[in-house]
Write an enzyme that holds these catalytic residues in place. Structure first.
Site, PDB file in Angstrom:
ATOM      1  N   ASP A  45      -7.907   0.575   0.766  1.00  0.00           N
ATOM      2  CA  ASP A  45      -7.613  -0.371  -0.311  1.00  0.00           C
ATOM      3  C   ASP A  45      -7.128  -1.699   0.255  1.00  0.00           C
ATOM      4  O   ASP A  45      -6.024  -1.792   0.791  1.00  0.00           O
ATOM      5  CB  ASP A  45      -6.514   0.201  -1.219  1.00  0.00           C
ATOM      6  CG  ASP A  45      -6.168  -0.769  -2.343  1.00  0.00           C
ATOM      7  OD1 ASP A  45      -6.873  -0.741  -3.365  1.00  0.00           O
ATOM      8  OD2 ASP A  45      -5.217  -1.567  -2.186  1.00  0.00           O
ATOM      9  N   TYR A  50      -4.766 -10.119   0.612  1.00  0.00           N
ATOM     10  CA  TYR A  50      -4.045  -9.533   1.762  1.00  0.00           C
ATOM     11  C   TYR A  50      -4.437 -10.231   3.070  1.00  0.00           C
ATOM     12  O   TYR A  50      -3.877  -9.932   4.121  1.00  0.00           O
ATOM     13  CB  TYR A  50      -4.293  -8.023   1.889  1.00  0.00           C
ATOM     14  CG  TYR A  50      -3.886  -7.200   0.684  1.00  0.00           C
ATOM     15  CD1 TYR A  50      -3.108  -7.750  -0.341  1.00  0.00           C
ATOM     16  CD2 TYR A  50      -4.286  -5.872   0.552  1.00  0.00           C
ATOM     17  CE1 TYR A  50      -2.748  -6.994  -1.449  1.00  0.00           C
ATOM     18  CE2 TYR A  50      -3.920  -5.121  -0.550  1.00  0.00           C
ATOM     19  CZ  TYR A  50      -3.155  -5.685  -1.551  1.00  0.00           C
ATOM     20  OH  TYR A  50      -2.808  -4.933  -2.645  1.00  0.00           O
ATOM     21  N   LYS A  75     -10.100  -6.656  -3.926  1.00  0.00           N
ATOM     22  CA  LYS A  75      -9.653  -7.193  -5.222  1.00  0.00           C
ATOM     23  C   LYS A  75      -9.886  -8.701  -5.288  1.00  0.00           C
ATOM     24  O   LYS A  75      -9.793  -9.392  -4.271  1.00  0.00           O
ATOM     25  CB  LYS A  75      -8.156  -6.913  -5.430  1.00  0.00           C
ATOM     26  CG  LYS A  75      -7.759  -5.479  -5.144  1.00  0.00           C
ATOM     27  CD  LYS A  75      -6.322  -5.164  -5.483  1.00  0.00           C
ATOM     28  CE  LYS A  75      -5.926  -3.815  -4.897  1.00  0.00           C
ATOM     29  NZ  LYS A  75      -5.457  -3.878  -3.509  1.00  0.00           N
ATOM     30  N   HIS A 108      -7.173  -8.380  -9.653  1.00  0.00           N
ATOM     31  CA  HIS A 108      -5.897  -8.053  -9.018  1.00  0.00           C
ATOM     32  C   HIS A 108      -4.708  -8.042  -9.998  1.00  0.00           C
ATOM     33  O   HIS A 108      -3.797  -7.221  -9.865  1.00  0.00           O
ATOM     34  CB  HIS A 108      -5.631  -9.040  -7.872  1.00  0.00           C
ATOM     35  CG  HIS A 108      -4.769  -8.511  -6.792  1.00  0.00           C
ATOM     36  ND1 HIS A 108      -4.978  -8.773  -5.455  1.00  0.00           N
ATOM     37  CD2 HIS A 108      -3.680  -7.715  -6.822  1.00  0.00           C
ATOM     38  CE1 HIS A 108      -4.044  -8.167  -4.732  1.00  0.00           C
ATOM     39  NE2 HIS A 108      -3.249  -7.521  -5.539  1.00  0.00           N
TER      40      HIS A 108
HETATM   41  P1  NDP Z   1       4.040   2.183   0.102  1.00  0.00           P
HETATM   42  O1  NDP Z   1       4.733   2.940  -0.987  1.00  0.00           O
HETATM   43  O2  NDP Z   1       2.722   2.626   0.546  1.00  0.00           O
HETATM   44  O3  NDP Z   1       5.053   2.128   1.335  1.00  0.00           O
HETATM   45  C1  NDP Z   1       4.718   1.466   2.510  1.00  0.00           C
HETATM   46  C2  NDP Z   1       5.985   1.307   3.349  1.00  0.00           C
HETATM   47  O4  NDP Z   1       6.514   2.580   3.731  1.00  0.00           O
HETATM   48  C3  NDP Z   1       5.745   0.562   4.629  1.00  0.00           C
HETATM   49  O5  NDP Z   1       6.921  -0.170   4.937  1.00  0.00           O
HETATM   50  C4  NDP Z   1       5.516   1.668   5.657  1.00  0.00           C
HETATM   51  O6  NDP Z   1       5.893   1.226   6.950  1.00  0.00           O
HETATM   52  C5  NDP Z   1       6.452   2.739   5.154  1.00  0.00           C
HETATM   53  N1  NDP Z   1       5.935   4.118   5.361  1.00  0.00           N
HETATM   54  C6  NDP Z   1       4.659   4.542   5.286  1.00  0.00           C
HETATM   55  N2  NDP Z   1       4.584   5.860   5.463  1.00  0.00           N
HETATM   56  C7  NDP Z   1       5.847   6.292   5.652  1.00  0.00           C
HETATM   57  C8  NDP Z   1       6.405   7.562   5.889  1.00  0.00           C
HETATM   58  N3  NDP Z   1       5.650   8.653   5.968  1.00  0.00           N
HETATM   59  N4  NDP Z   1       7.750   7.650   6.056  1.00  0.00           N
HETATM   60  C9  NDP Z   1       8.543   6.541   5.984  1.00  0.00           C
HETATM   61  N5  NDP Z   1       8.057   5.300   5.748  1.00  0.00           N
HETATM   62  C10 NDP Z   1       6.718   5.180   5.589  1.00  0.00           C
HETATM   63  O7  NDP Z   1       4.049   0.644  -0.394  1.00  0.00           O
HETATM   64  P2  NDP Z   1       3.035  -0.581  -0.485  1.00  0.00           P
HETATM   65  O8  NDP Z   1       3.748  -1.579  -1.294  1.00  0.00           O
HETATM   66  O9  NDP Z   1       2.471  -0.985   0.792  1.00  0.00           O
HETATM   67  O10 NDP Z   1       1.838  -0.018  -1.406  1.00  0.00           O
HETATM   68  C11 NDP Z   1       0.742   0.704  -0.873  1.00  0.00           C
HETATM   69  C12 NDP Z   1      -0.544  -0.043  -1.107  1.00  0.00           C
HETATM   70  O11 NDP Z   1      -0.759  -0.284  -2.502  1.00  0.00           O
HETATM   71  C13 NDP Z   1      -0.597  -1.438  -0.482  1.00  0.00           C
HETATM   72  O12 NDP Z   1      -0.751  -1.393   0.910  1.00  0.00           O
HETATM   73  C14 NDP Z   1      -1.741  -2.040  -1.228  1.00  0.00           C
HETATM   74  O13 NDP Z   1      -2.955  -1.565  -0.710  1.00  0.00           O
HETATM   75  C15 NDP Z   1      -1.505  -1.501  -2.650  1.00  0.00           C
HETATM   76  N6  NDP Z   1      -0.714  -2.427  -3.494  1.00  0.00           N
HETATM   77  C16 NDP Z   1      -1.357  -3.004  -4.567  1.00  0.00           C
HETATM   78  C17 NDP Z   1      -0.693  -3.891  -5.377  1.00  0.00           C
HETATM   79  C18 NDP Z   1      -1.427  -4.500  -6.507  1.00  0.00           C
HETATM   80  O14 NDP Z   1      -0.918  -5.472  -7.089  1.00  0.00           O
HETATM   81  N7  NDP Z   1      -2.589  -4.013  -6.875  1.00  0.00           N
HETATM   82  C19 NDP Z   1       0.711  -4.261  -5.168  1.00  0.00           C
HETATM   83  C20 NDP Z   1       1.319  -3.568  -4.026  1.00  0.00           C
HETATM   84  C21 NDP Z   1       0.621  -2.678  -3.260  1.00  0.00           C
HETATM   85  P3  NDP Z   1       4.938   1.425   8.263  1.00  0.00           P
HETATM   86  O15 NDP Z   1       3.688   0.650   8.028  1.00  0.00           O
HETATM   87  O16 NDP Z   1       5.768   0.861   9.356  1.00  0.00           O
HETATM   88  O17 NDP Z   1       4.712   2.914   8.373  1.00  0.00           O
END
Ligand code: NDP
Length: 295
Positions: A45, A50, A75, A108
């Site tokens: 995604d 991004y 998006k 988006h």
């Molecule tokens: P997530 O809930 O996926 O959390 C991501 C965070 O958690 C990062 O800081 C990551 O750090 C950390 N993390 C990942 N796996 C673990 C784990 N197993 N244990 C502990 N920490 C962990 O949040 P996001 O906001 O990134 O949302 C996910 C996706 O949703 C986005 O990447 C995007 O693709 C989408 N999105 C869409 C939006 C929209 O408006 N349509 C808005 C926001 C997000 P690290 O990378 O260091 O592991």
């Protein structure tokens, strides 16, 4: 056994669990995508906003997994709404990704103050669907009123609405409307990552929640795995982001255990009804001020 895919309203199967790449930058984005695909993920995604579509495309190619086996979402950003603008932005996104079709193309955010252009952009997505350039179309962050208006004014019911859902913000009314309209819910910030970029605002992030931690200990899994399994058992798609190979693997290792009905009921009670991110009605391009590259 839990199905690993969800059937969309047009019959297309979407992998339930995918990799998100918000804030995954440069070579970290490329290697996250490549590692995820090699780990078994089949859904990626991204978004024009991004600024990593090139790196994502490269990650897909480097993974060695066939493009045809990958479900790729990107998006359309609000400043590209309008019919012709949307078609142009689609060509730019696909050329950055170096793909000739997308599996899912999403608007988006809703842009209520510029609704006619929002509808025109969706109509462009309908055109792309008709032409076979995308296999499914949908939206993100559309609240119930936006969705109802969109469905009234266009021909194709969105296949997906990607919205903020995690244990602290479960959106039961929104999710029920999706069910009624035949729209698949896809959870963004599924493990509560929103608190890392939008601020905690007095909330305890779900990964630090004591109940989630207790369930994780009892099931021999991690808090992230418990939360992702909760999404999957709710038959929701979820797209956790990570650039860390261990966590990418951890987040996919959720098919060998089950949460009990009691676990599910206990997690349901964690809903605070409070968003971690901005209300979609306020998410105008002036507020989220981004300039999408022209190429
Ligand atoms: P997530 O809930 O996926 O959390 C991501 C965070 O958690 C990062 O800081 C990551 O750090 C950390 N993390 C990942 N796996 C673990 C784990 N197993 N244990 C502990 N920490 C962990 O949040 P996001 O906001 O990134 O949302 C996910 C996706 O949703 C986005 O990447 C995007 O693709 C989408 N999105 C869409 C939006 C929209 O408006 N349509 C808005 C926001 C997000 P690290 O990378 O260091 O592991």
């Amino acid at each position: 056994m839990l199905e690993t895919t969800i059937a969309l309203n047009n019959g297309l199967e979407i992998p339930a669990l995918g990799l998100g790449v918000l804030q995954s930058e440069g070579s970290a984005a490329t290697s996250a995508v490549s590692t995820a695909l090699q780990t078994g993920y089949r859904l990626i995604d991204t978004a024009a906003a991004y600024f990593n579509e090139r790196e994502v495309g490269q990650g897909i190619r480097e993974s060695g997994v066939d493009r045809a086996d990958v479900f790729l979402t990107t998006k359309l950003w609000m400043t590209d709404y309008g019919f012709d603008n949307a078609l142009r932005a689609f060509e730019i996104s696909t050329s950055r990704l170096e793909v000739d079709y997308l599996d899912l193309y999403l608007l988006h955010w809703p842009w209520p103050a510029n609704w006619s252009q929002t509808i025109a952009a969706y109509k462009a997505a309908e055109r792309l669907l008709e032409e076979g350039r995308v296999r499914a179309i949908g939206v993100a962050n559309f609240k119930p009123d936006h969705l109802r208006a969109l469905v009234r004014e266009t021909d194709v019911v969105p296949a997906v609405n990607q919205v903020e859902v995690h244990p602290n913000f479960q959106q039961p009314v929104q999710v029920a409307l999706h069910k009624e309209l035949g729209i698949t819910t896809q959870a963004w910030s599924p493990i509560g990552g929103v608190y890392s970029w939008a601020g905690e605002n007095g909330s305890v992030p779900p990964l630090q929640n004591e109940l989630i931690q207790a369930i994780a200990e009892a099931r021999g899994k991690t808090p992230a795995q418990v939360i992702l399994r909760w999404h999957l058992q709710e038959r929701r798609s979820a797209i956790p982001k990570s650039v860390n190979p261990q966590r990418i693997a951890e987040n996919f290792d959720v098919f060998d255990f089950e949460l009990t009905a009691e676990d599910m009921a206990a997690i349901a009670k964690l809903d605070s009804g409070r968003r971690g991110a901005i209300d979609p009605d306020d998410a105008t391009p002036e507020v989220i001020d981004l300039t999408i590259d022209e190429a």
